[in-house]
Design a protein around this motif. Structure first.
Motif, PDB file in Angstrom:
ATOM      1  N   ILE A 151       0.946  -1.240   0.037  1.00 36.03           N
ATOM      2  CA  ILE A 151      -0.276   0.343   0.104  1.00 36.03           C
ATOM      3  C   ILE A 151       1.113   1.015  -0.389  1.00 36.03           C
ATOM      4  O   ILE A 151       1.730   0.853   1.242  1.00 36.03           O
ATOM      5  N   TYR A 152       0.646   2.370  -1.097  1.00 33.13           N
ATOM      6  CA  TYR A 152       1.469   3.520  -1.220  1.00 33.13           C
ATOM      7  C   TYR A 152       0.748   4.623  -1.087  1.00 33.13           C
ATOM      8  O   TYR A 152      -0.323   4.076  -1.334  1.00 33.13           O
ATOM      9  N   ASP A 153       1.624   5.840  -0.605  1.00 33.97           N
ATOM     10  CA  ASP A 153       1.687   6.839  -0.624  1.00 33.97           C
ATOM     11  C   ASP A 153       1.650   7.760  -1.966  1.00 33.97           C
ATOM     12  O   ASP A 153       2.995   7.344  -1.948  1.00 33.97           O
ATOM     13  N   LEU A 154       0.623   8.266  -3.161  1.00 34.22           N
ATOM     14  CA  LEU A 154       1.157   8.953  -4.224  1.00 34.22           C
ATOM     15  C   LEU A 154       0.919  10.496  -4.277  1.00 34.22           C
ATOM     16  O   LEU A 154       1.954  11.605  -4.526  1.00 34.22           O
ATOM     17  N   SER A 155      -0.033  11.220  -2.682  1.00 30.25           N
ATOM     18  CA  SER A 155       0.253  12.784  -2.920  1.00 30.25           C
ATOM     19  C   SER A 155       2.039  13.095  -1.775  1.00 30.25           C
ATOM     20  O   SER A 155       2.364  13.012  -1.085  1.00 30.25           O
ATOM     21  N   LEU A 156       2.208  14.628  -2.715  1.00 35.68           N
ATOM     22  CA  LEU A 156       3.719  15.150  -2.429  1.00 35.68           C
ATOM     23  C   LEU A 156       3.060  15.868  -1.564  1.00 35.68           C
ATOM     24  O   LEU A 156       4.142  15.861  -0.140  1.00 35.68           O
ATOM     25  N   SER A 157       2.146  16.148  -0.751  1.00 38.88           N
ATOM     26  CA  SER A 157       1.441  16.830   0.064  1.00 38.88           C
ATOM     27  C   SER A 157       0.467  15.932   1.289  1.00 38.88           C
ATOM     28  O   SER A 157      -0.140  15.468   0.907  1.00 38.88           O
ATOM     29  N   GLY A 158      -0.313  17.208   2.602  1.00 38.22           N
ATOM     30  CA  GLY A 158      -0.671  16.120   3.146  1.00 38.22           C
ATOM     31  C   GLY A 158       0.305  16.470   4.563  1.00 38.22           C
ATOM     32  O   GLY A 158       1.494  16.025   4.708  1.00 38.22           O
ATOM     33  N   ALA A 159      -0.666  15.694   5.513  1.00 35.45           N
ATOM     34  CA  ALA A 159      -0.168  14.887   6.975  1.00 35.45           C
ATOM     35  C   ALA A 159       0.436  13.533   6.795  1.00 35.45           C
ATOM     36  O   ALA A 159       0.363  13.444   5.632  1.00 35.45           O
TER      37      ALA A 159
END
Length: 590
Positions: free
Chosen positions: A455-463
């Protein structure tokens, strides 16, 4: 054995100390005096869980109990916490050999919150000792999990009995495991805080949750062609979970490029941001029970997009797209009603009450994905830059632009500076606005999914979510390798599904017949038309706890006081109407 391996009692000037691992756990002169001095200035409030860290000798508990009884502080429970098995066994042996000044009053077994009430005796404050192997175990203990044989003493009251956690270091052994006990206290404090936060939510929305559940159960029938069960491990395509945070905007081109190779699960608020850019989600996830949630589905009418919904979700919203409908159930409270629904609908996925539609969407993706299939997340920011709380084309952004003018520019900068808001350091060192609710969701997200595979995160911003980050190039390569590797969905046997659906339809009908019977019987008893014995009335009230779970005192269980019964009586007709109308899908329009 030496005192390095096992605790040894040592005669002190006034009493007994303990030598263990080359250090004295109490003073060699006056063992009781340090704790006595601490208790002189220590404030114990009513309805407190007093966490006594590493008691070692029984006098530590006796001193705490003496203060509680002397000051007549009601509703306290002393929980002795130990993480060293040797010290735990030593304490239990010393307690058995000692003659306690008071005999603890036995309580009924541990109760789940909202099932039965329990009271702490005023004369004697009960206590128990627990051996903890992991810090998070105290949260499970407070939730009612059985810890025998590592639990000794009076049964612990349900978590709703306590308002706060107080901590006392009873011996020098507490310093030997300082980090463990600090985390233990944090878990206990957080568990009680979350319980009361959830209680406030139930007071506001508990009735609506239960009404929606009763309405939505009728939609899971064989004659409803749109009702499709969620099948675990059925998706072999890479899955993308899209939230409506500001970071979604930057990933729209990437999602559009790989849309045909992904199974896109979007939260309801992300529907328009994706749909307006030519991206059709494969499914929308919705959990909101209130009418305000309908604005997220503006433009979705007759789009045919499947909806995956919590059983608590607003029933009217689920018919807007006219696509297939699948349900999961989140246990917003420990209710016999939910147990009856799970029994009537075997195979219905049961998710914990996560509170956030973003977390529910990720939970759904992990439930549906086949082994080895990747899940990508984006737009799950749990924070936002000042003035921009959601991505473009989201309902809040559209409403902000529609109401803007020369004297009131678009955007919502006030949200970043309202009471309770604060700034956090997000990904890449950026500072973003947040609030207690969003922060708790981010922490829960990280704790629940950071160790999950693929499971991976693609967002450059956010918490910070705790997930490994992938660039668009890395994610694209992974999608290309996985897409088309296996069939999108495992083949299902139509005959087996049809037979299961018919059986489920019969179970749903039987469920409603029994539920109406309970409500009519209870109404007849409360109106005097057909009285019940005290025992039978109490049992029936507990079976129908959804009638009062939203009362401010509902977590304490059923009461036979006239004021409580009057309040229950006022709720019955509402739920009778819901159960009578639910069996006809045509009656679910409101």
């Amino acid at each position: 054995m030496s005192c390095n391996d096992t605790p040894c009692t040592v005669e002190a000037r006034q009493g007994v100390s303990v030598l263990y691992r080359g250090r004295y756990l109490f003073s060699r002169y006056e063992p009781q005096k340090p704790l006595q001095k601490t208790l002189e200035t220590f404030t114990i409030l009513p309805e407190s869980l007093v966490l006594c860290l590493s008691p070692v000798l029984p006098f530590t508990v006796d001193l705490i109990r003496e203060k509680i009884e002397k000051e007549a502080i009601p509703g306290c429970f002393i929980l002795c916490a130990e993480t060293d098995p040797v010290l735990y066994d030593f304490y239990i042996k010393q307690k058995q050999n000692s003659s306690p000044p008071n005999t603890p009053i036995q309580h009924s077994p541990v109760q789940k919150s909202g099932e039965k009430s329990i009271s702490c005796p005023d004369a004697v404050c009960p206590d128990a000792a627990v051996l903890f192997k992991k810090e998070e175990e105290i949260a499970r203990l407070l939730d009612g999990e059985d810890f025998s044989p590592r639990y000794s003493g009076s049964p612990l009251p349900p978590i709703g009995f306590f308002r706060r956690v107080l901590v006392l270091e009873a011996s020098g052994a507490a310093a030997m495991y300082a980090d463990f006990y600090k985390a233990l206290f944090s878990y206990a404090q957080n568990s009680i805080a979350v319980f009361w936060k959830n209680r406030m939510t139930l007071v506001r929305l508990g009735r609506l949750f239960s009404r929606n559940v009763l309405k939505n159960a009728a939609r899971i029938e064989a004659r409803s062609a749109s009702s499709v069960p969620l099948i675990p491990a059925s998706l072999n395509r890479p899955i993308l979970v899209a939230g409506a945070g500001p970071s979604l905007d930057a990933l729209i081109p990437f999602i559009k490029r790989y849309a045909q190779k992904l199974y896109i699960i979007a939260v309801d608020a992300a529907f328009r941001p994706l749909y307006d850019k030519g991206i059709r989600p494969d499914a929308l996830v919705t959990v909101e029970s209130q009418v305000i949630s309908q604005r997220s589905l503006i433009g979705a009418r007759r789009s045919g997009i499947p909806i995956i919904a919590d059983m608590c979700a607003r029933s009217a919203n689920l018919r807007i797209t006219e696509g297939s409908l699948s349900f999961f159930i989140s246990e917003y409270a420990k209710l016999p009603l939910l147990e009856r629904i799970k029994k009537a609908l075997p195979g219905l996925p049961v998710f914990p009450p996560l509170g956030s539609v973003g977390l529910a969407a990720v939970e759904t993706a992990l439930f549906l994905r086949a082994e080895g299939t990747s899940v990508f997340t984006c737009g799950l920011d749990f924070s936002y830059p000042a003035g921009v709380s959601h991505c473009k084309e989201s309902p809040s952004q559209k409403e902000g632009h529609a109401s803007s003018g020369r004297l009131m520019p678009a955007g919502n900068p006030a949200s970043a500076f309202r009471d309770g808001a604060f700034f956090i350091e997000g990904k890449g060192g950026t500072h973003l606005a947040c609030d207690p609710a969003l922060h708790s969701y981010a922490e829960l997200f990280s704790a629940r999914y950071k160790n999950a595979a693929n499971i991976y995160d693609l967002s450059l911003s956010g918490a910070k979510t705790g997930l490994p980050f992938l660039t668009e190039k890395e994610a694209g390569g992974l999608i290309e390798r996985e897409a088309g590797r296996l069939p999108e969905r495992a083949a299902d046997c139509p005959a087996e599904i049809g037979a299961a659906s018919v059986k489920r339809e019969d179970s749903v009908k039987a469920f409603y017949i029994e539920e109406k019977k309970r409500l009519y019987t209870l109404r007849a008893a409360l109106t005097g038309e057909s009285p019940l014995s005290t025992e039978a009335l109490k049992a029936l009230l507990e079976e129908c706890s959804y009638l009062y779970i939203h009362f401010p005192d509902g977590h304490r269980g059923a009461s036979l006081s006239q004021s409580f019964l009057n309040r229950v009586r006022s709720e019955i007709d509402i739920f009778i109407k819901d159960t009578e109308g639910a069996t006809s899908l045509a009656s679910l329009d409101g």
